[in-house]
Design a protein around this motif. Sequence first.
Motif, PDB file in Angstrom:
ATOM      1  N   GLU A   1      -3.971 -11.519 -12.750  1.00 45.95           N
ATOM      2  CA  GLU A   1      -5.311 -11.080 -12.323  1.00 45.95           C
ATOM      3  C   GLU A   1      -5.585 -11.398 -10.860  1.00 45.95           C
ATOM      4  O   GLU A   1      -6.305 -10.654 -10.187  1.00 45.95           O
ATOM      5  CB  GLU A   1      -6.369 -11.721 -13.212  1.00 45.95           C
ATOM      6  N   ASN A   2      -5.030 -12.481 -10.357  1.00 51.31           N
ATOM      7  CA  ASN A   2      -5.379 -12.930  -9.010  1.00 51.31           C
ATOM      8  C   ASN A   2      -4.213 -13.013  -8.034  1.00 51.31           C
ATOM      9  O   ASN A   2      -4.442 -13.139  -6.825  1.00 51.31           O
ATOM     10  CB  ASN A   2      -6.045 -14.312  -9.085  1.00 51.31           C
ATOM     11  N   GLU A   3      -2.984 -12.965  -8.545  1.00 51.09           N
ATOM     12  CA  GLU A   3      -1.832 -13.151  -7.674  1.00 51.09           C
ATOM     13  C   GLU A   3      -0.891 -11.949  -7.660  1.00 51.09           C
ATOM     14  O   GLU A   3       0.233 -12.044  -7.164  1.00 51.09           O
ATOM     15  CB  GLU A   3      -1.062 -14.410  -8.104  1.00 51.09           C
ATOM     16  N   VAL A   4      -1.360 -10.818  -8.178  1.00 50.36           N
ATOM     17  CA  VAL A   4      -0.561  -9.592  -8.194  1.00 50.36           C
ATOM     18  C   VAL A   4      -1.467  -8.415  -7.859  1.00 50.36           C
ATOM     19  O   VAL A   4      -2.568  -8.294  -8.404  1.00 50.36           O
ATOM     20  CB  VAL A   4       0.099  -9.342  -9.567  1.00 50.36           C
ATOM     21  N   VAL A   5      -1.017  -7.537  -6.968  1.00 47.18           N
ATOM     22  CA  VAL A   5      -1.726  -6.281  -6.690  1.00 47.18           C
ATOM     23  C   VAL A   5      -0.689  -5.167  -6.657  1.00 47.18           C
ATOM     24  O   VAL A   5       0.412  -5.345  -6.141  1.00 47.18           O
ATOM     25  CB  VAL A   5      -2.522  -6.352  -5.353  1.00 47.18           C
ATOM     26  N   SER A   6      -1.026  -4.033  -7.265  1.00 45.29           N
ATOM     27  CA  SER A   6      -0.109  -2.895  -7.247  1.00 45.29           C
ATOM     28  C   SER A   6      -0.221  -2.160  -5.914  1.00 45.29           C
ATOM     29  O   SER A   6      -1.268  -2.191  -5.255  1.00 45.29           O
ATOM     30  CB  SER A   6      -0.405  -1.942  -8.407  1.00 45.29           C
ATOM     31  N   LEU A   7       0.860  -1.500  -5.521  1.00 44.24           N
ATOM     32  CA  LEU A   7       0.916  -0.808  -4.235  1.00 44.24           C
ATOM     33  C   LEU A   7       1.448   0.601  -4.408  1.00 44.24           C
ATOM     34  O   LEU A   7       2.237   0.869  -5.322  1.00 44.24           O
ATOM     35  CB  LEU A   7       1.847  -1.560  -3.273  1.00 44.24           C
ATOM     36  N   ILE A   8       1.067   1.482  -3.508  1.00 40.20           N
ATOM     37  CA  ILE A   8       1.611   2.840  -3.494  1.00 40.20           C
ATOM     38  C   ILE A   8       2.928   2.784  -2.700  1.00 40.20           C
ATOM     39  O   ILE A   8       3.081   3.357  -1.629  1.00 40.20           O
ATOM     40  CB  ILE A   8       0.602   3.833  -2.882  1.00 40.20           C
ATOM     41  N   GLY A   9       3.856   2.009  -3.243  1.00 37.37           N
ATOM     42  CA  GLY A   9       5.090   1.688  -2.535  1.00 37.37           C
ATOM     43  C   GLY A   9       4.863   0.487  -1.641  1.00 37.37           C
ATOM     44  O   GLY A   9       3.761   0.265  -1.124  1.00 37.37           O
ATOM     45  N   SER A  10       5.895  -0.340  -1.438  1.00 43.21           N
ATOM     46  CA  SER A  10       5.714  -1.557  -0.650  1.00 43.21           C
ATOM     47  C   SER A  10       5.377  -1.243   0.813  1.00 43.21           C
ATOM     48  O   SER A  10       4.680  -2.018   1.467  1.00 43.21           O
ATOM     49  CB  SER A  10       6.954  -2.449  -0.738  1.00 43.21           C
ATOM     50  N   LYS A  11       5.854  -0.112   1.332  1.00 47.60           N
ATOM     51  CA  LYS A  11       5.554   0.239   2.725  1.00 47.60           C
ATOM     52  C   LYS A  11       4.053   0.340   2.945  1.00 47.60           C
ATOM     53  O   LYS A  11       3.531  -0.138   3.963  1.00 47.60           O
ATOM     54  CB  LYS A  11       6.230   1.561   3.092  1.00 47.60           C
ATOM     55  N   GLU A  12       3.360   0.964   1.999  1.00 46.42           N
ATOM     56  CA  GLU A  12       1.902   1.093   2.111  1.00 46.42           C
ATOM     57  C   GLU A  12       1.247  -0.277   2.187  1.00 46.42           C
ATOM     58  O   GLU A  12       0.370  -0.526   3.024  1.00 46.42           O
ATOM     59  CB  GLU A  12       1.368   1.894   0.920  1.00 46.42           C
TER      60      GLU A  12
END
Length: 388
Positions: free
Chosen positions: A95-106
């Motif tokens: 909940e607090n230590e993970v965020v999803s990304l639109i690819g790591s470059k973004e």
Amino acid sequence: MSQFQFANRLATLPPYLFAEIDRVKNEVKKSGIDIISLGIGDPDIPTPDFIVEKLYEAAKKPENHQYPSYVGLLSFRQGVADWYKRRFNVDLDPENEVVSLIGSKEGIAHFPFAFINPGDLALVATPNYPVYGVAVGFAGGEVEYTSLTAENNFLPDLDSISDESWEKAVMLFINYPNNPTAACASLDCYKKLVQKAKDTNTILVSDAAYTEMYYDPADKPISIFEVPGAKDVAIEFHSLSKTYNMTGWRIGMAVGNASLVKGLGKIKENVDSGIFQAVQEAGLVALEKGDPYAEEFRGIYKERRDICVSALQKMGIECMVPKATFYVWCKTPTGYTSAEFVTKVLRETGVVVTPGNGFGGPGEGYFRIALTVEKDRIEEAVSRLAKL
């Protein structure tokens, strides 16, 4: 038609080094020579069927057609945390230590906006993935590059950075396994980085997109969070792109220090609307069931690596034998700059490789080969190089 002036930040972009190479490539194509591209780090192996099938299944769910969460489905973030625990024995709060990304470059490109103010300093270990410096510049920051050299096994020489720079620096970008050099960081290297970051209150930005592209199980690359206390100062960017051949899917993750993850999440709230939930469901299945497929891919790249490295050594070209990544980092023959050699190879053989200076000043005198074509094409490419 009216011409409009670009914003000043675009003027800070480095010149497009590959423009001349592209021009020559088009000339060579027109002459009828078969082009073999070893320049792009984009896997040629298809995404595994079970991931594609999950996407198809999830795309049929009406609830997945609405706006997704900015930070990602909790189920996907839990899957990331579970994967990190299984792979690195690292505990993460989804909940607090993970965020999803639109690819790591973004995520890497947006991260400086959360923590860099105009005039702030960021340190970048180079040769490097160009987005680090570009992102800092777009956020109004200044960049100081620290050289990665063969003499230091392409690891950061922390003593080469002045006390004044450490005092001013807001963050330091590192990338292991490294693109373009294929160098891997040891636990001792990471321990020194974490301690220095703590001593100087510097954010450590770790780009770890290639950790699953290793060749010997005894040399598995590690996460910076295997160092006790790294969460105090670090954020790590990772991706499903290389691990599961999902470059076009645009899904990745950032993990680590809760305040760093939160800052990146706040930027994302304002600039994007998250990842299509069906892609996240497919990504979760990849994390849960993809290890045997990643093992298979490593075997394919190892065969290609061995073919390439053996041929290069026979023709007298110095190169590192990569322990990870699908890149081979090679010295240009005496008498050529990186760009001159790459252009000569392309013009005379139709083989595309990448000039090392495209990754920063210390890359001059090198070129990079990407093992992203089938082995028969690798064999043909090195055969052509040998005739030079």
